[in-house]
Design an enzyme around this catalytic site. Structure first.
Site, PDB file in Angstrom:
ATOM      1  N   ARG A  65       0.892  -1.180   0.162  1.00  0.00           N
ATOM      2  CA  ARG A  65      -0.029  -0.065   0.079  1.00  0.00           C
ATOM      3  C   ARG A  65       0.958   1.192   0.143  1.00  0.00           C
ATOM      4  O   ARG A  65       1.862   1.331   0.466  1.00  0.00           O
ATOM      5  CB  ARG A  65      -0.844  -0.026   1.346  1.00  0.00           C
ATOM      6  CG  ARG A  65      -1.960  -1.303   1.421  1.00  0.00           C
ATOM      7  CD  ARG A  65      -2.420  -1.074   2.743  1.00  0.00           C
ATOM      8  NE  ARG A  65      -3.495  -2.347   2.843  1.00  0.00           N
ATOM      9  CZ  ARG A  65      -3.333  -3.444   3.295  1.00  0.00           C
ATOM     10  NH1 ARG A  65      -2.010  -3.602   4.061  1.00  0.00           N
ATOM     11  NH2 ARG A  65      -4.225  -4.349   3.566  1.00  0.00           N
TER      12      ARG A  65
ATOM     13  N   LYS B  94      -2.551  -3.014   7.526  1.00  0.00           N
ATOM     14  CA  LYS B  94      -3.741  -2.325   8.343  1.00  0.00           C
ATOM     15  C   LYS B  94      -3.936  -3.352   9.614  1.00  0.00           C
ATOM     16  O   LYS B  94      -3.909  -4.506   9.606  1.00  0.00           O
ATOM     17  CB  LYS B  94      -5.013  -2.582   7.452  1.00  0.00           C
ATOM     18  CG  LYS B  94      -5.060  -1.734   6.425  1.00  0.00           C
ATOM     19  CD  LYS B  94      -6.355  -1.813   5.726  1.00  0.00           C
ATOM     20  CE  LYS B  94      -6.491  -0.433   4.438  1.00  0.00           C
ATOM     21  NZ  LYS B  94      -7.800  -0.710   3.792  1.00  0.00           N
TER      22      LYS B  94
ATOM     23  N   HIS C  96      -2.748   3.005  -6.014  1.00  0.00           N
ATOM     24  CA  HIS C  96      -3.379   1.784  -5.502  1.00  0.00           C
ATOM     25  C   HIS C  96      -3.464   0.544  -6.558  1.00  0.00           C
ATOM     26  O   HIS C  96      -3.545  -0.735  -6.317  1.00  0.00           O
ATOM     27  CB  HIS C  96      -4.587   1.904  -4.798  1.00  0.00           C
ATOM     28  CG  HIS C  96      -4.996   1.050  -3.668  1.00  0.00           C
ATOM     29  ND1 HIS C  96      -4.118   0.744  -2.705  1.00  0.00           N
ATOM     30  CD2 HIS C  96      -5.925   0.270  -3.659  1.00  0.00           C
ATOM     31  CE1 HIS C  96      -4.798   0.156  -1.858  1.00  0.00           C
ATOM     32  NE2 HIS C  96      -5.960  -0.746  -2.473  1.00  0.00           N
TER      33      HIS C  96
ATOM     34  N   ARG D 271      -0.836  -1.997  -6.958  1.00  0.00           N
ATOM     35  CA  ARG D 271      -0.997  -3.264  -5.956  1.00  0.00           C
ATOM     36  C   ARG D 271      -1.919  -4.237  -6.624  1.00  0.00           C
ATOM     37  O   ARG D 271      -1.656  -5.210  -6.415  1.00  0.00           O
ATOM     38  CB  ARG D 271      -1.523  -2.567  -4.636  1.00  0.00           C
ATOM     39  CG  ARG D 271      -1.750  -3.467  -3.405  1.00  0.00           C
ATOM     40  CD  ARG D 271      -1.728  -2.759  -2.142  1.00  0.00           C
ATOM     41  NE  ARG D 271      -2.834  -3.441  -1.279  1.00  0.00           N
ATOM     42  CZ  ARG D 271      -2.323  -4.290  -0.337  1.00  0.00           C
ATOM     43  NH1 ARG D 271      -1.103  -4.811  -0.207  1.00  0.00           N
ATOM     44  NH2 ARG D 271      -3.412  -4.951   0.362  1.00  0.00           N
TER      45      ARG D 271
ATOM     46  N   HIS E 144      -4.233  -9.507   3.004  1.00  0.00           N
ATOM     47  CA  HIS E 144      -5.886  -9.443   3.253  1.00  0.00           C
ATOM     48  C   HIS E 144      -6.130 -10.265   4.254  1.00  0.00           C
ATOM     49  O   HIS E 144      -5.778 -11.676   4.366  1.00  0.00           O
ATOM     50  CB  HIS E 144      -6.472  -9.677   2.052  1.00  0.00           C
ATOM     51  CG  HIS E 144      -6.250  -8.687   0.850  1.00  0.00           C
ATOM     52  ND1 HIS E 144      -6.366  -8.918  -0.483  1.00  0.00           N
ATOM     53  CD2 HIS E 144      -6.125  -7.528   1.081  1.00  0.00           C
ATOM     54  CE1 HIS E 144      -6.125  -7.930  -1.015  1.00  0.00           C
ATOM     55  NE2 HIS E 144      -5.977  -7.002  -0.364  1.00  0.00           N
TER      56      HIS E 144
ATOM     57  N   TYR F 235      -9.346  -8.193  -5.864  1.00  0.00           N
ATOM     58  CA  TYR F 235      -8.125  -7.567  -6.234  1.00  0.00           C
ATOM     59  C   TYR F 235      -7.590  -7.949  -7.600  1.00  0.00           C
ATOM     60  O   TYR F 235      -7.121  -7.352  -8.339  1.00  0.00           O
ATOM     61  CB  TYR F 235      -6.999  -7.630  -4.976  1.00  0.00           C
ATOM     62  CG  TYR F 235      -6.964  -6.446  -4.572  1.00  0.00           C
ATOM     63  CD1 TYR F 235      -7.787  -5.921  -3.433  1.00  0.00           C
ATOM     64  CD2 TYR F 235      -5.773  -5.639  -4.270  1.00  0.00           C
ATOM     65  CE1 TYR F 235      -7.814  -4.816  -2.778  1.00  0.00           C
ATOM     66  CE2 TYR F 235      -5.549  -4.632  -3.574  1.00  0.00           C
ATOM     67  CZ  TYR F 235      -6.524  -4.084  -2.664  1.00  0.00           C
ATOM     68  OH  TYR F 235      -6.458  -3.178  -1.925  1.00  0.00           O
TER      69      TYR F 235
END
Length: 307
Positions: free
Chosen positions: A161, A184, A252, A255, A278, A287
């Protein structure tokens, strides 16, 4: 929060602290939760024309929920944003109901508005490489050009990210062949670093005019402060316009491209999920723009009974 009763305000603050400390919610998530639930509580107070203590909050009806959603939609809030707000309210109510011992049925049964899921649009391999090459041409200052190439190469080559790439410190250089990334929610993952990314970072480090101390940001702005995501977004916008690429060719998207290119090269979804950090495989599936035909191809090639 002036429209919200002290009891409701205290409950919201306790819930936010719970989300942060026990569930590892990121700062941006906490900010969004706070805003969304505060708006809801303020509306209910106004709608009922009375301060909403915890007892009153437990008596929310289906009609109240419909009124809130209609009011929110009337403020030009789109279905995706409304769905996010409703999700925050439901999460708060699940916690509040468990703590206070009431049934949050009216809130939890409220249906989220339908919206079309925007699938990410990965770039073709050639387009991703062209974009990196074009990024290098956007600045006549060698160290800035090298910096921008290094950041974008990390996004594509390692699936980072932008916040993760810009979160690297000078002490992380020279980049190892395998890097430990905190993503995250404090989720940790191991990411292999391709030679192109290591080389690009090395070139930038050699050219950077600022003293790079180990505990300080690796990537610097023109005045020496930490590089902002906006700077990378702008340089990519310029590059994609020159190349005639769509507006979806964002940092993004690099990615997304990392994930899709790995899948197309024979990588499996579970491994790619780990590399991206994830929590859900369905997120990775989105994605990588996986379709049924591609999944069947992987199945036919890999499943024991398919042989």
């Amino acid at each position: 929060m002036s429209l919200i009763s002290p009891a409701a305000r205290d409950a919201l603050q306790t819930w936010l602290e719970h989300q942060k400390s026990l569930k590892g919610a990121a700062g941006n998530t906490i900010t969004a939760y706070r805003g969304d639930v505060t708006e809801f509580l303020a509306f209910i107070t106004s709608h009922k024309a009375a301060p909403q203590g915890l007892t009153a909050l437990s008596d929310i009806t289906v009609s109240d929920m419909r009124a809130w959603m209609a009011n929110t939609r009337s403020a030009d809030v789109g279905p995706r944003s409304l769905a996010r707000k409703l999700s925050a309210v439901k999460a708060f109510y699940r916690w509040l109901a468990a703590r206070e011992g009431f049934e949050p049925t009216a809130v939890l049964l409220t249906r989220s508005p339908k919206f079309t899921q925007k699938l990410p649009r990965p770039l073709a391999v050639d387009a991703a490489q062209d974009l990196i090459d074009c990024v290098e041409l956007q600045s006549q200052t060698p160290w800035i050009a090298a910096r921008d190439v290094a950041v974008v190469t990390l996004l594509w080559g390692c699936g980072l990210r932008i916040s993760e790439a810009l979160g690297l410190t000078a002490g992380d250089a020279p980049l190892p062949q395998v890097m430990r990334i905190i993503g995250k929610g404090g989720k940790e993952r191991i990411v292999p670093v391709v030679d192109a990314a290591r080389d690009a970072v090395s070139v930038y480090i050699d050219l950077c005019p600022f003293a790079l101390k180990d505990d300080q940001p690796m990537f610097r702005g023109v005045r020496g402060g930490a590089l902002s995501p906006r700077a990378i977004q702008k340089v990519m916008a310029s590059a994609r316009m020159q190349l005639g690429l769509p507006a979806t060719a964002t940092p993004h998207a690099m990615r997304h491209s990392f994930a899709t290119h790995l899948l197309n090269a024979g990588g499996d979804l579970r491994s790619i999920q780990e590399l991206l950090g994830h929590a859900s495989l369905s997120t990775t599936q989105a994605y990588t723009a996986v379709d049924t035909a591609r999944l069947m191809e992987v199945y036919d090639r890999a499943h024991p009974k398919a042989g």
